[in-house]
Structures are given as structure tokens and as C-alpha cells.
Design a protein around this motif. Structure first.
Motif, PDB file in Angstrom:
ATOM      1  N   TYR A  65       0.874  -1.174   0.000  1.00  0.00           N
ATOM      2  CA  TYR A  65       0.000   0.000   0.000  1.00  0.00           C
ATOM      3  C   TYR A  65       0.912   1.224   0.000  1.00  0.00           C
ATOM      4  CZ  TYR A  65      -3.757   3.228   1.154  1.00  0.00           C
ATOM      5  OH  TYR A  65      -4.667   4.256   1.124  1.00  0.00           O
ATOM      6  N   VAL A  66       0.841   2.022  -1.056  1.00  0.00           N
ATOM      7  CA  VAL A  66       1.714   3.183  -1.183  1.00  0.00           C
ATOM      8  C   VAL A  66       1.159   4.335  -0.347  1.00  0.00           C
ATOM      9  CG1 VAL A  66       2.773   4.830  -2.787  1.00  0.00           C
ATOM     10  CG2 VAL A  66       2.400   2.445  -3.501  1.00  0.00           C
ATOM     11  N   LEU A  67       2.023   4.874   0.515  1.00  0.00           N
ATOM     12  CA  LEU A  67       1.643   6.004   1.366  1.00  0.00           C
ATOM     13  C   LEU A  67       2.113   7.344   0.809  1.00  0.00           C
ATOM     14  CD1 LEU A  67       2.650   4.512   4.828  1.00  0.00           C
ATOM     15  CD2 LEU A  67       0.325   4.832   3.962  1.00  0.00           C
ATOM     16  N   LYS A  68       3.296   7.346   0.191  1.00  0.00           N
ATOM     17  CA  LYS A  68       3.919   8.599  -0.225  1.00  0.00           C
ATOM     18  C   LYS A  68       4.815   8.326  -1.422  1.00  0.00           C
ATOM     19  CE  LYS A  68       7.552  11.599   1.548  1.00  0.00           C
ATOM     20  NZ  LYS A  68       8.473  11.806   2.663  1.00  0.00           N
ATOM     21  N   GLY A  69       4.911   9.299  -2.327  1.00  0.00           N
ATOM     22  CA  GLY A  69       5.792   9.158  -3.474  1.00  0.00           C
ATOM     23  C   GLY A  69       5.199   8.235  -4.520  1.00  0.00           C
ATOM     24  N   GLU A  70       6.075   7.623  -5.290  1.00  0.00           N
ATOM     25  CA  GLU A  70       5.642   6.705  -6.344  1.00  0.00           C
ATOM     26  C   GLU A  70       6.548   5.479  -6.319  1.00  0.00           C
ATOM     27  OE1 GLU A  70       5.027   6.722 -11.181  1.00  0.00           O
ATOM     28  OE2 GLU A  70       4.829   8.590 -10.062  1.00  0.00           O
ATOM     29  N   VAL A  71       5.920   4.312  -6.292  1.00  0.00           N
ATOM     30  CA  VAL A  71       6.654   3.057  -6.254  1.00  0.00           C
ATOM     31  C   VAL A  71       6.241   2.217  -7.458  1.00  0.00           C
ATOM     32  CG1 VAL A  71       7.155   0.979  -4.915  1.00  0.00           C
ATOM     33  CG2 VAL A  71       6.674   3.134  -3.719  1.00  0.00           C
ATOM     34  N   GLU A  72       7.227   1.801  -8.229  1.00  0.00           N
ATOM     35  CA  GLU A  72       6.947   0.918  -9.353  1.00  0.00           C
ATOM     36  C   GLU A  72       6.867  -0.506  -8.801  1.00  0.00           C
ATOM     37  OE1 GLU A  72       8.865   1.430 -13.355  1.00  0.00           O
ATOM     38  OE2 GLU A  72       9.767  -0.481 -12.742  1.00  0.00           O
ATOM     39  N   ILE A  73       5.706  -1.123  -8.951  1.00  0.00           N
ATOM     40  CA  ILE A  73       5.487  -2.468  -8.428  1.00  0.00           C
ATOM     41  C   ILE A  73       5.231  -3.400  -9.598  1.00  0.00           C
ATOM     42  CG2 ILE A  73       4.066  -3.925  -6.929  1.00  0.00           C
ATOM     43  CD1 ILE A  73       3.300  -1.276  -5.434  1.00  0.00           C
ATOM     44  N   GLN A  74       6.062  -4.429  -9.704  1.00  0.00           N
ATOM     45  CA  GLN A  74       5.859  -5.461 -10.719  1.00  0.00           C
ATOM     46  C   GLN A  74       5.205  -6.646 -10.026  1.00  0.00           C
ATOM     47  OE1 GLN A  74       9.366  -6.616 -12.897  1.00  0.00           O
ATOM     48  NE2 GLN A  74       8.409  -8.484 -13.632  1.00  0.00           N
ATOM     49  N   VAL A  75       4.064  -7.073 -10.559  1.00  0.00           N
ATOM     50  CA  VAL A  75       3.355  -8.231 -10.015  1.00  0.00           C
ATOM     51  C   VAL A  75       2.864  -9.061 -11.190  1.00  0.00           C
ATOM     52  CG1 VAL A  75       1.223  -6.885  -9.735  1.00  0.00           C
ATOM     53  CG2 VAL A  75       1.497  -9.019  -8.473  1.00  0.00           C
ATOM     54  N   ASN A  77       2.552 -10.333 -14.640  1.00  0.00           N
ATOM     55  CA  ASN A  77       2.926  -9.759 -15.936  1.00  0.00           C
ATOM     56  C   ASN A  77       2.677  -8.270 -16.040  1.00  0.00           C
ATOM     57  OD1 ASN A  77       3.725 -12.269 -16.990  1.00  0.00           O
ATOM     58  ND2 ASN A  77       1.604 -12.800 -17.429  1.00  0.00           N
ATOM     59  N   GLN A  78       2.288  -7.634 -14.928  1.00  0.00           N
ATOM     60  CA  GLN A  78       2.014  -6.203 -15.025  1.00  0.00           C
ATOM     61  C   GLN A  78       2.925  -5.376 -14.128  1.00  0.00           C
ATOM     62  OE1 GLN A  78      -1.957  -5.107 -13.603  1.00  0.00           O
ATOM     63  NE2 GLN A  78      -2.121  -7.123 -12.658  1.00  0.00           N
ATOM     64  N   THR A  79       3.149  -4.151 -14.552  1.00  0.00           N
ATOM     65  CA  THR A  79       3.924  -3.195 -13.775  1.00  0.00           C
ATOM     66  C   THR A  79       3.022  -2.012 -13.478  1.00  0.00           C
ATOM     67  OG1 THR A  79       5.978  -3.904 -14.823  1.00  0.00           O
ATOM     68  CG2 THR A  79       5.991  -1.759 -13.739  1.00  0.00           C
ATOM     69  N   VAL A  88      -1.663  -3.270  -3.932  1.00  0.00           N
ATOM     70  CA  VAL A  88      -1.381  -4.448  -4.749  1.00  0.00           C
ATOM     71  C   VAL A  88      -1.360  -5.666  -3.833  1.00  0.00           C
ATOM     72  CG1 VAL A  88       0.314  -5.609  -6.217  1.00  0.00           C
ATOM     73  CG2 VAL A  88      -0.049  -3.142  -6.458  1.00  0.00           C
ATOM     74  N   LEU A  89      -2.138  -6.670  -4.184  1.00  0.00           N
ATOM     75  CA  LEU A  89      -2.119  -7.970  -3.497  1.00  0.00           C
ATOM     76  C   LEU A  89      -1.333  -8.932  -4.372  1.00  0.00           C
ATOM     77  CD1 LEU A  89      -3.064 -10.163  -1.454  1.00  0.00           C
ATOM     78  CD2 LEU A  89      -5.095 -10.413  -2.870  1.00  0.00           C
ATOM     79  N   VAL A  90      -0.328  -9.567  -3.790  1.00  0.00           N
ATOM     80  CA  VAL A  90       0.502 -10.531  -4.507  1.00  0.00           C
ATOM     81  C   VAL A  90       0.189 -11.923  -3.967  1.00  0.00           C
ATOM     82  CG1 VAL A  90       2.854 -11.224  -5.098  1.00  0.00           C
ATOM     83  CG2 VAL A  90       2.326  -8.790  -4.721  1.00  0.00           C
ATOM     84  N   PRO A  91      -0.544 -12.746  -4.741  1.00  0.00           N
ATOM     85  CA  PRO A  91      -0.830 -14.105  -4.290  1.00  0.00           C
ATOM     86  C   PRO A  91       0.455 -14.935  -4.222  1.00  0.00           C
ATOM     87  CG  PRO A  91      -2.280 -13.469  -6.106  1.00  0.00           C
ATOM     88  CD  PRO A  91      -1.200 -12.437  -6.018  1.00  0.00           C
ATOM     89  N   ARG A  92       0.466 -15.918  -3.339  1.00  0.00           N
ATOM     90  CA  ARG A  92       1.647 -16.792  -3.256  1.00  0.00           C
ATOM     91  C   ARG A  92       1.938 -17.388  -4.629  1.00  0.00           C
ATOM     92  NH1 ARG A  92      -0.325 -20.567   1.452  1.00  0.00           N
ATOM     93  NH2 ARG A  92      -1.004 -18.527   2.115  1.00  0.00           N
ATOM     94  N   GLY A  93       3.234 -17.548  -4.917  1.00  0.00           N
ATOM     95  CA  GLY A  93       3.668 -18.110  -6.194  1.00  0.00           C
ATOM     96  C   GLY A  93       3.739 -17.110  -7.333  1.00  0.00           C
ATOM     97  N   THR A  94       3.392 -15.847  -7.084  1.00  0.00           N
ATOM     98  CA  THR A  94       3.384 -14.823  -8.134  1.00  0.00           C
ATOM     99  C   THR A  94       4.677 -14.013  -8.088  1.00  0.00           C
ATOM    100  OG1 THR A  94       0.986 -14.627  -7.947  1.00  0.00           O
ATOM    101  CG2 THR A  94       2.139 -12.831  -9.065  1.00  0.00           C
ATOM    102  N   PRO A  95       5.429 -13.953  -9.199  1.00  0.00           N
ATOM    103  CA  PRO A  95       6.656 -13.154  -9.208  1.00  0.00           C
ATOM    104  C   PRO A  95       6.338 -11.670  -8.965  1.00  0.00           C
ATOM    105  CG  PRO A  95       6.569 -14.611 -11.112  1.00  0.00           C
ATOM    106  CD  PRO A  95       5.216 -14.655 -10.461  1.00  0.00           C
ATOM    107  N   HIS A  96       7.182 -11.036  -8.151  1.00  0.00           N
ATOM    108  CA  HIS A  96       6.963  -9.616  -7.856  1.00  0.00           C
ATOM    109  C   HIS A  96       8.254  -8.953  -7.372  1.00  0.00           C
ATOM    110  CE1 HIS A  96       6.435 -11.716  -4.039  1.00  0.00           C
ATOM    111  NE2 HIS A  96       6.723 -10.577  -3.412  1.00  0.00           N
ATOM    112  N   THR A  97       8.273  -7.649  -7.486  1.00  0.00           N
ATOM    113  CA  THR A  97       9.332  -6.801  -6.954  1.00  0.00           C
ATOM    114  C   THR A  97       8.807  -5.370  -6.941  1.00  0.00           C
ATOM    115  OG1 THR A  97      11.674  -6.188  -7.080  1.00  0.00           O
ATOM    116  CG2 THR A  97      10.473  -6.344  -9.184  1.00  0.00           C
TER     117      THR A  97
END
Length: 154
Positions: A65-75, A77-79, A88-97
Motif C-alpha cells: 500500500y503506497v503512502l507517499k511518493g511513487e513506487v513501481e510495483i511489478q506483479v 505480468n504487469q507493472t 497491490v495484493l501478490v498471491p503466493r507463487g506470483t513473481p513480484h518486486t
């Protein structure tokens, strides 16, 4: 029979602080506080700040959950360019950064369910990255695997 969960009340900025590279993590609630059910951490991420390699968790969901600024979240196949209020909710087994590609400091909440002792991963990571050193890849992978995190090679 387990002990009841105790109240936690923290003012802004309170909690256990860890420096991880050039970013900061503040533990708001850890697994031990919630019988392992959930952990909530605040991540203060300067521009270009320390961020994780693309990875998965097999035993937990992770939420941002982004509070401040901007964070690029890859989850998956989407960024997503996460601005304040983005979730963003990342289910188990889903690649993310995630990363701060912007020019101002970002702040996000990170939640793990179940939490287990996830905070120990961050404590270990802080040690591996202390004084700006680059961690040994094998040591980093071993730490990741110990706490339900696997790199996604690609």
C-alpha cells in the motif's frame, strides 16, 4: 493455549527500525505479535533505494500500500506505477518486486500473511548489506530460501 494478542499503538515513525542498504524498514507488527498471522512493515525508499530482486513466496501472500511518493510495483505480468493510495495484493507463487524510480522518497506499507517470522529475513538482509557491501549471492539466496523467498531467474 496461546496468550492473547496484545494491543500495539505506535506514533508516526515508531517501531523497530532497520537500515537495509540505503532504505529503511520499520516493523509495526511482526509475526510474534499476531500468533504468526500477519506482519506489517513500513518501507522508506529513497530514489533508487534498495529493492528486492524479482521473487516469489510459496507460503504467504504479500500486500503493498503506497503512502507517499511513487513506487513501481511489478506483479505477475504487469507493472504498476503506485501513487499514494495504490494497493497491490501478490498471491503466493506470483513473481513480484518493487522499486523507487522517481526523484522523491517513497513510503509504502508491506503486509505478509501469514507472517511467521518474516522480520528475521529483513534483519538478515540488513546484516548482509551493512556498510554498503554487496552480499555474497549464495548467502543471499540461502537467506531468502530460509524465509520463504525464492528468486525468479530471468
Amino acid at each position: 493455549m496461546s496468550l492473547p494478542i496484545q494491543e500495539i499503538v505506535l506514533a508516526p515513525g515508531e517501531g523497530t527500525h532497520l537500515t537495509i542498504g540505503n532504505s529503511e524498514v520499520i516493523f509495526k507488527a511482526v509475526g510474534a505479535d499476531t500468533h504468526g498471522h500477519v506482519g506489517l512493515f513500513e518501507n522508506v525508499l529513497p530514489p533508487g533505494g534498495t529493492s528486492p530482486v524479482l521473487h516469489i513466496h510459496r507460503q504467504m501472500e504479500e500486500m503493498f500500500y503506497v503512502l507517499k511518493g511513487e513506487v513501481e510495483i511489478q506483479v505477475g505480468n504487469q507493472t504498476v506505477q503506485g501513487k499514494p493510495g495504490a494497493f497491490v495484493l501478490v498471491p503466493r507463487g506470483t513473481p513480484h518486486t518493487f522499486a523507487n524510480q522517481g526523484t522523491t522518497t517513497a513510503k509504502l506499507l508491506i503486509m505478509f500473511c501469514p507472517a511467521g517470522d518474516r522480520e528475521q529475513y529483513f534483519a538478515g538482509l540488513a546484516k548482509l548489506l551493512q556498510m554498503g557491501q554487496t552480499p555474497d549471492r549464495e548467502a543471499l539466496i540461502e537467506l531468502m530460501r530460509q524465509f520463504d523467498q525464492e528468486p525468479v531467474d530471468g
